[in-house]
Design an enzyme around this catalytic site. Structure first.
Site, PDB file in Angstrom:
ATOM      1  N   ASN A 106       0.852  -1.191   0.000  1.00  0.00           N
ATOM      2  CA  ASN A 106       0.000   0.000   0.000  1.00  0.00           C
ATOM      3  C   ASN A 106       0.890   1.244   0.000  1.00  0.00           C
ATOM      4  O   ASN A 106       1.307   1.722   1.048  1.00  0.00           O
ATOM      5  CB  ASN A 106      -0.924  -0.041   1.227  1.00  0.00           C
ATOM      6  N   CYS A 112      -2.173   5.272   0.415  1.00  0.00           N
ATOM      7  CA  CYS A 112      -3.088   5.951   1.331  1.00  0.00           C
ATOM      8  C   CYS A 112      -2.695   7.429   1.463  1.00  0.00           C
ATOM      9  O   CYS A 112      -1.572   7.748   1.847  1.00  0.00           O
ATOM     10  CB  CYS A 112      -3.020   5.254   2.683  1.00  0.00           C
ATOM     11  N   ASN A 162      -5.475   3.826  -5.749  1.00  0.00           N
ATOM     12  CA  ASN A 162      -5.889   4.056  -4.377  1.00  0.00           C
ATOM     13  C   ASN A 162      -6.699   5.355  -4.395  1.00  0.00           C
ATOM     14  O   ASN A 162      -7.005   5.881  -5.457  1.00  0.00           O
ATOM     15  CB  ASN A 162      -4.662   4.146  -3.461  1.00  0.00           C
ATOM     16  N   CYS A 204     -31.031  20.619 -25.047  1.00  0.00           N
ATOM     17  CA  CYS A 204     -30.039  20.573 -26.131  1.00  0.00           C
ATOM     18  C   CYS A 204     -29.934  21.954 -26.781  1.00  0.00           C
ATOM     19  O   CYS A 204     -28.837  22.446 -27.064  1.00  0.00           O
ATOM     20  CB  CYS A 204     -30.421  19.521 -27.168  1.00  0.00           C
ATOM     21  N   CYS A 239     -19.987  18.131 -31.519  1.00  0.00           N
ATOM     22  CA  CYS A 239     -19.234  18.169 -30.252  1.00  0.00           C
ATOM     23  C   CYS A 239     -19.768  17.191 -29.215  1.00  0.00           C
ATOM     24  O   CYS A 239     -19.087  16.836 -28.273  1.00  0.00           O
ATOM     25  CB  CYS A 239     -19.213  19.582 -29.686  1.00  0.00           C
TER      26      CYS A 239
HETATM   27  C1  LIG Z   1     -13.063   3.439   4.012  1.00  0.00           C
HETATM   28  C2  LIG Z   1     -11.951   3.041   3.111  1.00  0.00           C
HETATM   29  C3  LIG Z   1     -10.814   2.505   3.644  1.00  0.00           C
HETATM   30  C4  LIG Z   1      -9.763   2.125   2.796  1.00  0.00           C
HETATM   31  N1  LIG Z   1      -8.662   1.544   3.344  1.00  0.00           N
HETATM   32  C5  LIG Z   1      -7.670   1.128   2.534  1.00  0.00           C
HETATM   33  C6  LIG Z   1      -6.564   0.428   3.054  1.00  0.00           C
HETATM   34  O1  LIG Z   1      -6.464   0.162   4.255  1.00  0.00           O
HETATM   35  N2  LIG Z   1      -5.598   0.046   2.190  1.00  0.00           N
HETATM   36  C7  LIG Z   1      -5.654   0.288   0.851  1.00  0.00           C
HETATM   37  O2  LIG Z   1      -4.746  -0.089   0.109  1.00  0.00           O
HETATM   38  N3  LIG Z   1      -6.715   0.932   0.339  1.00  0.00           N
HETATM   39  C8  LIG Z   1      -7.724   1.356   1.129  1.00  0.00           C
HETATM   40  N4  LIG Z   1      -8.817   1.955   0.588  1.00  0.00           N
HETATM   41  C9  LIG Z   1      -8.861   2.195  -0.878  1.00  0.00           C
HETATM   42  C10 LIG Z   1      -9.569   1.071  -1.627  1.00  0.00           C
HETATM   43  O3  LIG Z   1      -8.892  -0.158  -1.487  1.00  0.00           O
HETATM   44  C11 LIG Z   1      -9.673   1.401  -3.146  1.00  0.00           C
HETATM   45  O4  LIG Z   1      -8.382   1.536  -3.661  1.00  0.00           O
HETATM   46  C12 LIG Z   1     -10.447   2.674  -3.406  1.00  0.00           C
HETATM   47  O5  LIG Z   1     -11.529   2.792  -2.521  1.00  0.00           O
HETATM   48  C13 LIG Z   1     -10.965   2.743  -4.850  1.00  0.00           C
HETATM   49  O6  LIG Z   1     -11.884   1.734  -5.146  1.00  0.00           O
HETATM   50  P1  LIG Z   1     -13.492   1.981  -5.129  1.00  0.00           P
HETATM   51  O7  LIG Z   1     -13.763   3.158  -6.009  1.00  0.00           O
HETATM   52  O8  LIG Z   1     -14.071   0.695  -5.611  1.00  0.00           O
HETATM   53  O9  LIG Z   1     -13.860   2.272  -3.716  1.00  0.00           O
HETATM   54  C14 LIG Z   1      -9.877   2.336   1.410  1.00  0.00           C
HETATM   55  C15 LIG Z   1     -11.052   2.864   0.883  1.00  0.00           C
HETATM   56  C16 LIG Z   1     -12.096   3.212   1.716  1.00  0.00           C
HETATM   57  C17 LIG Z   1     -13.364   3.771   1.136  1.00  0.00           C
END
Ligand SMILES: Cc1cc2nc3c(=O)[nH]c(=O)nc-3n(C[C@H](O)[C@H](O)[C@H](O)COP(=O)(O)O)c2cc1C
Length: 434
Positions: A136, A139, A204, A353, A383
């Protein structure tokens, strides 16, 4: 029935839908229920190093962006990595993997940027029997201030270094999860590749503030009157994520590097689009948090039905199929001409439109007696704004002009092929395109 079985890095799963690392994969109880519902795999909620416990806020940790029907379009969170003890998580992972050998179980990790820390945790993860790890580096809040997460993901040299440590000290697949909070996604992807990563996963969450309380002027989610930027995800981020996936898929330096696509996947169609752009599978978080685990059943049923209709027998039949069609602007065929066409049977005479075209575009729509809206081909540049603002699906469409006809806007005859454009002297990309 099409076979949805997916082989990603040699890890087999019954379908390409994995739950992304997040609350849905935070504990054994959730993951067992997710597998019973049909998910093909999970990336366990990110584990940190042994040490002082991670402490989350005790107030709202999510914020949302809604569509007009209050459908959730974007989700913002200020949550940290798991706040459950490392040992408990590892024991649960081992139990779940042993009970569900046919599902993918990946362990997400985020530990300080020191080799000793990685060397300490990797053997313990290996003992669980999990299929691989995901680093990861994405974040954007809370952990990045401590030199982890996006703080690593924004420095290609760190990505390469940590990936290499993991490859040297762990013998199963290493997936590097990338942050979108960077100018050009190809650089971190190349760094992961150079460090020996078996795959990248993206995206992420995106740094964001979703709303501000106009009574106390606190960004939301508000913790005692103050807010902090959070990580944005959900359907609203899908276009950004797909572009980044495509950029990596078509970059000569990372071509062939497996990709796990993440960001706003809510339907089978979203998954098929990500996969056509080069993702070998997809990961899902917000859709599961919004609709529950059983949404995977609609995803698998829909994907399988579409594959049957198209005659695809395996997901490999369409993975990467759209990549050759993603090109740079200069290679677009400027000989191609289309015009908007309004289906009078379907038109509800709302005039959106007309307002859009008359006020902000090319004054190419007439409003005639009885609120009949018609396109003036002599002004229409195709467009697409009228299509985009029309509330009735398929009421307005773009119709390609047949080669040989004269475009009333330019007075030129429509050319018949892309080849004519790729070799045209006015085309700046003519040389490269050949
Ligand atoms: C509440 C929450 C907690 C998350 N915690 C983590 C995490 O601990 N580690 C991580 O790699 N991604 C974390 N993510 C990111 C998700 O794994 C993912 O990459 C991101 O939400 C995009 O996907 P989605 O649009 O389907 O939600 C978190 C997302 C949310 C909403």
């Amino acid at each position: 029935m099409a076979d949805l079985t997916t082989d990603f890095l040699g890890i087999s799963s019954p379908n390409p839908f994995w739950l992304a690392s997040a609350p849905p994969t935070d504990k054994e109880y959730n993951v067992r229920r997710a597998f019973e519902a049909g998910w093909g795999g999970v990336v366990w909620k990110t584990l940190g190093a042994e040490g002082p416990p991670v402490v989350n806020v005790n107030g709202p940790r999510y914020g949302a962006l809604y569509g007009a029907d209050r459908r959730l379009l974007g989700l913002n969170n200020i949550e940290l990595i798991t706040d459950r003890p490392l040992e408990v998580n590892l024991e649960e992972i081992a139990r779940v993997k042993s009970d569900y050998p046919d599902r993918a179980v990946i362990v997400s990790l985020m530990v300080p940027c020191e080799e000793a820390e990685w060397k300490a945790i990797l053997p313990r993860v290996a003992e669980t029997g999990a299929d691989g790890i995901e680093l990861n580096f994405g974040c954007p809040h809370g952990m990045s201030e401590r030199g982890m997460g996006a703080a690593v993901g924004q420095v290609p040299e760190y990505i390469e270094m940590v990936t290499r440590w993991c490859k040297e000290n762990y013998d199963r697949p290493v997936i590097v999860k990338l942050t979108p909070n960077i100018t050009d996604i190809r650089y971190p992807a190349r760094a992961a590749h150079n460090g020996g990563a078996d795959a990248v996963s993206l995206i992420n969450t995106i740094s964001s503030i979703t709303s501000v309380n106009l009574d106390n002027f606190s960004p939301e989610p508000s913790i005692d009157g103050k807010g902090s930027h959070g990580g944005y995800c959900g359907p609203a981020v899908k276009p950004i994520a797909m572009n980044m996936v495509a950029e990596i898929a078509r970059d000569p330096e990372t071509r062939g590097l497996p990709i796990s696509g993440i960001g706003g996947v809510t339907t089978w169609r979203d998954a098929a689009e990500f996969m056509s752009l080069g993702a070998g599978n997809v990961q899902v978080c917000t859709a599961a948090m919004t609709y529950g685990f059983r949404i995977v059943q609609e995803m698998t049923a829909g994907l399988s039905q579409w594959m049957d209709e198209k005659g695809y027998t395996s997901v490999q039949d369409f993975v990467g199929r759209a990549v050759p069609n993603v090109t740079d602007w200069q290679y677009l065929n400027l000989n191609y001409v289309a015009k908007a066409k309004i289906d009078q049977e379907q038109c509800i005479k709302c005039g959106r439109c007309y307002a859009a075209c008359e006020d902000t575009s090319h004054q190419a729509i007439w409003m005639k007696e009885g609120r009949v809206f018609e396109v003036n081909d002599a002004e229409c540049v195709a467009c697409n704004l009228c299509v985009d603002v029309c509330p009735v699906e398929n009421c307005i469409s773009m119709v390609e002009m047949a080669p040989g006809t004269v475009d009333p806007r330019t007075g030129r005859t429509v050319q018949d092929s892309y080849a004519n454009w790729t070799t045209h002297p006015n085309n700046p990309g003519a040389q490269a395109a050949e």
